[in-house]
Design a protein around this motif. Structure first.
Motif, mmCIF file in Angstrom:
data_model
loop_
_atom_site.group_PDB
_atom_site.id
_atom_site.type_symbol
_atom_site.label_atom_id
_atom_site.label_comp_id
_atom_site.label_asym_id
_atom_site.label_seq_id
_atom_site.Cartn_x
_atom_site.Cartn_y
_atom_site.Cartn_z
ATOM 1 N N ASN A 155 0.396 4.322 -0.730
ATOM 2 C CA ASN A 155 -0.201 5.498 -0.108
ATOM 3 C C ASN A 155 -1.606 5.141 0.353
ATOM 4 O OD1 ASN A 155 -2.151 6.153 -2.291
ATOM 5 N ND2 ASN A 155 -0.305 6.644 -3.469
ATOM 6 N N ARG A 156 -2.268 6.128 0.917
ATOM 7 C CA ARG A 156 -3.543 5.890 1.595
ATOM 8 C C ARG A 156 -4.597 5.244 0.694
ATOM 9 N NH1 ARG A 156 -6.822 10.911 4.336
ATOM 10 N NH2 ARG A 156 -8.160 9.748 5.775
ATOM 11 N N PHE A 157 -4.626 5.631 -0.569
ATOM 12 C CA PHE A 157 -5.707 5.179 -1.438
ATOM 13 C C PHE A 157 -5.240 4.325 -2.619
ATOM 14 C CE2 PHE A 157 -7.393 9.138 0.487
ATOM 15 C CZ PHE A 157 -8.466 8.584 1.135
ATOM 16 N N THR B 33 -9.884 10.250 13.183
ATOM 17 C CA THR B 33 -10.771 10.816 12.172
ATOM 18 C C THR B 33 -11.393 12.120 12.654
ATOM 19 O OG1 THR B 33 -12.822 10.477 10.904
ATOM 20 C CG2 THR B 33 -12.585 9.203 12.946
ATOM 21 N N ARG C 81 -6.568 2.499 8.545
ATOM 22 C CA ARG C 81 -5.239 1.891 8.479
ATOM 23 C C ARG C 81 -5.302 0.443 8.008
ATOM 24 N NH1 ARG C 81 -2.372 4.359 14.005
ATOM 25 N NH2 ARG C 81 -2.274 6.517 13.247
ATOM 26 N N ARG D 6 0.865 -1.184 0.000
ATOM 27 C CA ARG D 6 0.000 0.000 0.000
ATOM 28 C C ARG D 6 0.900 1.232 0.000
ATOM 29 N NH1 ARG D 6 -4.566 1.332 4.694
ATOM 30 N NH2 ARG D 6 -5.693 2.989 3.567
ATOM 31 N N PRO E 228 -10.245 5.022 4.097
ATOM 32 C CA PRO E 228 -9.191 5.828 4.692
ATOM 33 C C PRO E 228 -8.563 5.214 5.941
ATOM 34 C CG PRO E 228 -11.325 6.690 5.336
ATOM 35 C CD PRO E 228 -11.591 5.554 4.379
#
Length: 234
Positions: A16-18, A147, A38, A14, A36
């Protein structure tokens, strides 16, 4: 809910986040991850993932991530389906707390937020939907990463009560072993505190569990309500 045209792959990384790197038939491919969180307990190299070919061109990612294997089952990790799942169980009458309500509008603007639903049973209700994938020994925990957006949403719901709205948060728990839902105090005490404050001010907090089945297509099926425990934050 049924999702067709599914392709199997293997999770690699992964970056990056997306974005997710996956192995599809021996080739490295990029997939869009619409979650979004972890997902540290789920995204382990070598685990199987379920993918759907992306529609349209102009994207760097060839696939959308739908689900990942956990033990002998699957977990939906695509928030793009949360609103439709919530609408299905509301319209079916499964959500006992919302019996008699109808969906008036999706993506309703209030304050500084766009909340998922405006409902009505003669009196308006604002409803926010959150997906939960972290389940530990039967305990579902949200969030699995801090969040600020989630904290703001629940406080907007509480403020809406003063303007004549009812308010509710619906947690969609993706784990058939889940028995209890609780805010994840250790991960995000600010969200947990906001949820407790909103609850005490009159916002309803509900949690319903789902199972994800893969049989060539992905099917996400509701199992029913699970108990909600909202601790007081010292």
């Amino acid at each position: 809910m049924k999702i067709d045209n599914i392709i199997c792959g293997v999770y690699i990384d992964r970056p990056n986040r997306f974005t997710m790197v996956v192995d599809v038939d021996g080739e490295k491919k990029l997939a869009h991850l619409r979650d979004p969180g972890r997902l540290k307990e789920l995204l382990i190299p070598g685990r199987e993932v379920l993918l759907k070919k992306a529609d349209g061109g102009g994207r760097k990612t060839e696939f959308d991530v739908i689900a990942v294997r956990r033990c002998h089952g699957w977990v939906l990790i695509n928030s793009g389906f949360h609103s439709d799942l919530a609408a299905e169980i509301i319209n079916s009458g499964l959500v006992e707390e919302l019996e008699g309500f109808r969906i008036e509008r999706r993506e309703f603007s209030f304050g500084e937020s766009r909340l998922d639903f405006l409902l009505s049973n003669g009196k308006p209700m604002l409803l926010e939907v959150k997906g939960c994938t972290l389940v530990v020994d039967g305990l579902a925990l949200f969030p699995d990463a801090p969040t600020e957006r989630g904290r703001r949403h629940v406080m907007e719901l509480a403020d809406a009560l003063d303007d004549g709205y009812m308010g509710a948060v619906l947690f969609l728990v993706f784990g058939e072993d889940a028995r209890v839902f609780s805010p994840n105090v250790d991960m995000d005490p600010d969200f947990a505190s906001a949820l407790r404050e909103a609850y005490e001010r009159g916002v309803m907090v509900m949690a319903y569990s789902f199972r994800t089945i893969y049989d060539g297509s992905v099917r996400v099926e509701p199992l029913g309500r699970i108990r909600v425990e909202i601790p007081k934050i010292q």
